[in-house]
Design a protein around this motif. Sequence first.
Motif, PDB file in Angstrom:
ATOM      1  N   THR A  79       0.841  -1.195   0.000  1.00  0.00           N
ATOM      2  CA  THR A  79       0.000   0.000   0.000  1.00  0.00           C
ATOM      3  C   THR A  79       0.873   1.241   0.000  1.00  0.00           C
ATOM      4  N   PRO A  80       0.352   2.359  -0.495  1.00  0.00           N
ATOM      5  CA  PRO A  80       1.127   3.595  -0.508  1.00  0.00           C
ATOM      6  C   PRO A  80       1.579   4.027   0.865  1.00  0.00           C
ATOM      7  N   THR A  81       0.866   3.587   1.910  1.00  0.00           N
ATOM      8  CA  THR A  81       1.256   3.962   3.266  1.00  0.00           C
ATOM      9  C   THR A  81       2.332   3.052   3.825  1.00  0.00           C
ATOM     10  N   GLY A  82       2.747   2.041   3.063  1.00  0.00           N
ATOM     11  CA  GLY A  82       3.828   1.173   3.522  1.00  0.00           C
ATOM     12  C   GLY A  82       3.384   0.117   4.490  1.00  0.00           C
ATOM     13  N   GLY A  83       2.066  -0.129   4.594  1.00  0.00           N
ATOM     14  CA  GLY A  83       1.559  -1.101   5.563  1.00  0.00           C
ATOM     15  C   GLY A  83       1.569  -2.506   5.012  1.00  0.00           C
ATOM     16  N   ASN A  84       0.728  -3.361   5.596  1.00  0.00           N
ATOM     17  CA  ASN A  84       0.648  -4.743   5.137  1.00  0.00           C
ATOM     18  C   ASN A  84       0.278  -4.791   3.669  1.00  0.00           C
ATOM     19  N   SER A  85       0.815  -5.788   2.979  1.00  0.00           N
ATOM     20  CA  SER A  85       0.494  -5.927   1.568  1.00  0.00           C
ATOM     21  C   SER A  85      -0.941  -6.400   1.412  1.00  0.00           C
ATOM     22  N   ILE A  86      -1.578  -5.921   0.390  1.00  0.00           N
ATOM     23  CA  ILE A  86      -2.926  -6.344   0.047  1.00  0.00           C
ATOM     24  C   ILE A  86      -2.810  -7.482  -0.962  1.00  0.00           C
ATOM     25  N   VAL A  87      -3.514  -8.561  -0.706  1.00  0.00           N
ATOM     26  CA  VAL A  87      -3.434  -9.722  -1.574  1.00  0.00           C
ATOM     27  C   VAL A  87      -4.568  -9.667  -2.582  1.00  0.00           C
ATOM     28  N   VAL A 129     -14.334  -7.444  10.806  1.00  0.00           N
ATOM     29  CA  VAL A 129     -13.685  -8.191   9.728  1.00  0.00           C
ATOM     30  C   VAL A 129     -12.387  -8.815  10.222  1.00  0.00           C
ATOM     31  N   ARG A 130     -11.573  -8.023  10.877  1.00  0.00           N
ATOM     32  CA  ARG A 130     -10.267  -8.518  11.316  1.00  0.00           C
ATOM     33  C   ARG A 130     -10.409  -9.567  12.417  1.00  0.00           C
ATOM     34  N   ALA A 131     -11.536  -9.542  13.126  1.00  0.00           N
ATOM     35  CA  ALA A 131     -11.723 -10.483  14.235  1.00  0.00           C
ATOM     36  C   ALA A 131     -12.115 -11.872  13.764  1.00  0.00           C
ATOM     37  N   ILE A 132     -12.743 -11.988  12.593  1.00  0.00           N
ATOM     38  CA  ILE A 132     -13.370 -13.276  12.269  1.00  0.00           C
ATOM     39  C   ILE A 132     -13.062 -13.800  10.870  1.00  0.00           C
ATOM     40  N   ALA A 133     -12.533 -12.987   9.979  1.00  0.00           N
ATOM     41  CA  ALA A 133     -12.409 -13.386   8.574  1.00  0.00           C
ATOM     42  C   ALA A 133     -11.345 -14.452   8.351  1.00  0.00           C
ATOM     43  N   ASP A 134     -11.649 -15.404   7.455  1.00  0.00           N
ATOM     44  CA  ASP A 134     -10.633 -16.285   6.892  1.00  0.00           C
ATOM     45  C   ASP A 134     -10.114 -15.702   5.583  1.00  0.00           C
ATOM     46  N   ARG A 135     -11.008 -15.057   4.837  1.00  0.00           N
ATOM     47  CA  ARG A 135     -10.627 -14.315   3.640  1.00  0.00           C
ATOM     48  C   ARG A 135     -11.441 -13.029   3.582  1.00  0.00           C
ATOM     49  N   ILE A 136     -10.908 -12.031   2.887  1.00  0.00           N
ATOM     50  CA  ILE A 136     -11.579 -10.730   2.788  1.00  0.00           C
ATOM     51  C   ILE A 136     -11.611 -10.301   1.325  1.00  0.00           C
ATOM     52  N   THR A 137     -12.801  -9.973   0.852  1.00  0.00           N
ATOM     53  CA  THR A 137     -12.969  -9.377  -0.466  1.00  0.00           C
ATOM     54  C   THR A 137     -13.587  -7.999  -0.283  1.00  0.00           C
ATOM     55  N   ILE A 153     -15.055 -18.489   6.580  1.00  0.00           N
ATOM     56  CA  ILE A 153     -15.823 -17.249   6.690  1.00  0.00           C
ATOM     57  C   ILE A 153     -15.193 -16.257   5.734  1.00  0.00           C
ATOM     58  N   HIS A 154     -15.944 -15.933   4.691  1.00  0.00           N
ATOM     59  CA  HIS A 154     -15.469 -15.026   3.645  1.00  0.00           C
ATOM     60  C   HIS A 154     -16.136 -13.682   3.870  1.00  0.00           C
ATOM     61  N   CYS A 155     -15.379 -12.685   4.309  1.00  0.00           N
ATOM     62  CA  CYS A 155     -15.938 -11.365   4.591  1.00  0.00           C
ATOM     63  C   CYS A 155     -16.013 -10.543   3.313  1.00  0.00           C
ATOM     64  N   LEU A 156     -17.195 -10.009   3.054  1.00  0.00           N
ATOM     65  CA  LEU A 156     -17.410  -9.107   1.936  1.00  0.00           C
ATOM     66  C   LEU A 156     -17.510  -7.702   2.517  1.00  0.00           C
ATOM     67  N   LEU A 157     -16.439  -6.953   2.349  1.00  0.00           N
ATOM     68  CA  LEU A 157     -16.280  -5.665   3.006  1.00  0.00           C
ATOM     69  C   LEU A 157     -16.515  -4.529   2.021  1.00  0.00           C
ATOM     70  N   GLY A 158     -17.149  -3.494   2.496  1.00  0.00           N
ATOM     71  CA  GLY A 158     -17.371  -2.322   1.651  1.00  0.00           C
ATOM     72  C   GLY A 158     -18.325  -1.374   2.333  1.00  0.00           C
ATOM     73  N   PRO A 200      -6.601 -11.546   6.554  1.00  0.00           N
ATOM     74  CA  PRO A 200      -7.214 -11.110   7.816  1.00  0.00           C
ATOM     75  C   PRO A 200      -6.283 -10.293   8.707  1.00  0.00           C
ATOM     76  N   HIS A 201      -4.960 -10.491   8.550  1.00  0.00           N
ATOM     77  CA  HIS A 201      -4.038  -9.745   9.412  1.00  0.00           C
ATOM     78  C   HIS A 201      -3.761  -8.337   8.880  1.00  0.00           C
ATOM     79  N   SER A 202      -4.363  -7.958   7.741  1.00  0.00           N
ATOM     80  CA  SER A 202      -4.189  -6.598   7.222  1.00  0.00           C
ATOM     81  C   SER A 202      -4.674  -5.584   8.247  1.00  0.00           C
ATOM     82  N   SER A 203      -4.009  -4.455   8.311  1.00  0.00           N
ATOM     83  CA  SER A 203      -4.391  -3.434   9.286  1.00  0.00           C
ATOM     84  C   SER A 203      -5.689  -2.752   8.866  1.00  0.00           C
ATOM     85  N   GLU A 204      -6.349  -2.101   9.832  1.00  0.00           N
ATOM     86  CA  GLU A 204      -7.566  -1.370   9.514  1.00  0.00           C
ATOM     87  C   GLU A 204      -7.274  -0.248   8.510  1.00  0.00           C
TER      88      GLU A 204
END
Length: 539
Positions: free
Chosen positions: A8-16, A221-229, A52-57, A242-246
């Motif tokens: 990410t541009p902020t240098g945080g965790n990579s987005i997969v 999302v971060r508490a329960i997701a196995d995958r995040i879309t 558990i597939h989290c659909l975030l938006g 799931p370990h991606s930062s907020e």
Amino acid sequence: MRRRERTTPTGGNSIVEQDTPVGGLELRGITKRFGSFTAVDQVDLDVRPGEIHCLLGENGAGKSTLMNVLYGLLEPDDGEIVIDGAAHVFNNPREAMAAGIGMVHQHFMLVDVFSVTENLMLGREGGALLNAASARKRVLELSSRYSMPVEPDALIEDLPVGVQQRVEILKALANDARFLVFDEPTAVLTPQEIDDLMRVMQSLRDEGKGIVFITHKLREVRAIADRITVMRRGKIVGHAEPHSSEADLAELMVGRAVDLRVEKTPAHPGATRLAVRDLRVANPAGGIVVDGVSFEVAGGEILCVAGVQGNGQSELADAMLGNVAPLSGEIVMDGVTLTKASPRATIDAGMGFVPEDREVDGFVGNFTIAENLILNRATDAPFAKGVALNWGAILANAEERKVEFDIRAQSVSDPISSLSGGNKQKVILARELSRPLAVLVASQPTRGVDVGAIEFLHKRLVEERDQGTAVLLVSTELDEVEALADRVLVMYRGKVVGIVAPDTPREVLGLMMAGVPFEEATKVGQAGQAAPTKEEDHG
């Protein structure tokens, strides 16, 4: 499965970003249009058994529309639904349920005057569940199996919302659903009920169910997701671990880096500017929804009204403006009694108001942005010359507000209906804050707004506080309450449970939102135990 990573541009965790494999449940190229508006645009999504597939938006991203297509509530304009390699077309929810899909809706699909068992029997064309005794046995069996205590003979209207949600889940499980969709299921729950729901979802996953969890809340999302879309404006914009930062998740949702922290200095309250004493308000049916509420708000502070939706907060806010006439009690602003005042008189006295439902109460959709910015001052100078409007002043004001409030629009002469939800809300806030205020009442000010706009709106609310305005903020989002409040008033069933500090532990606030007094909630929170509320004796 192919994986592509980016930083990410902020240098945080990579987005997969990933391509998904064939198997389980798949949505391929789903598109849904409403007239010229494309709500879901060529979306591919898969759900695997045992995850558990989290659909975030953000609200309006297309998440619920996509799932309504899956559940047979909407017909897609393009694309297909594939289960175990076989394509399906669902013309209604019954066909989706027969294929092993269940859905737990944000707004419960229950008949209030029916019992739990009767609700499970609804819509059956045959089978054991048409027999009341068999259906009752099924309720007890599923209730025990998934640790969701429910009394089969209890009427839905007598159950608290957390237990009603258990009934919704049991309805889906009674159909032997292999894939379950939870659509914004935490919107009406206390923190303790949210924790219970998370445990249920994890139990279902561990049994092999495939779960889609729709939400816009990064913490959950971060508490329960196995995958995040992540979806944005009807499209899939990426996938995350799931370990991606907020912060990283928020960036993916908005398309830019977002500061999730609210920067504010300690409040310096002045004199009381709003006093509410023993206020009682009824709903149209005559039921008491605000019952003896009293509080004060000083200039230079934010008092947040917290509680689960439907506990009188909306009616309280409407009574402040004069949209609803109280049965009894008193509303005083800067020494002037406004209890029976009209909305026009209340606005003229110095109250700003951000309504809960902006689409219904916040603006006139076919009016221009410029016109909506002066709705509450259209007869005042410099916007009026006698009985005529001064369009030069109206347009000049709009251009100033457009820059000051970062309203993203091509022209202030465009209809406000052409704006996104966040920009519509900025117009409303700009209108209310562009005049001297004694009190600002803001009800759910960031509902349906993307995290980028939330960042801006929170900043402006704090700035208004720091100018000496008394701010009454009504919110069901605990993260927002904790971030903005100088004091927190908790409501339950129309009454004030207590007024507490903003650093009150979340579990204590959650218990208070379920009706537990502060002292008892604090003891229970310290003991680390669950406090049963009176209503939960049904289970």
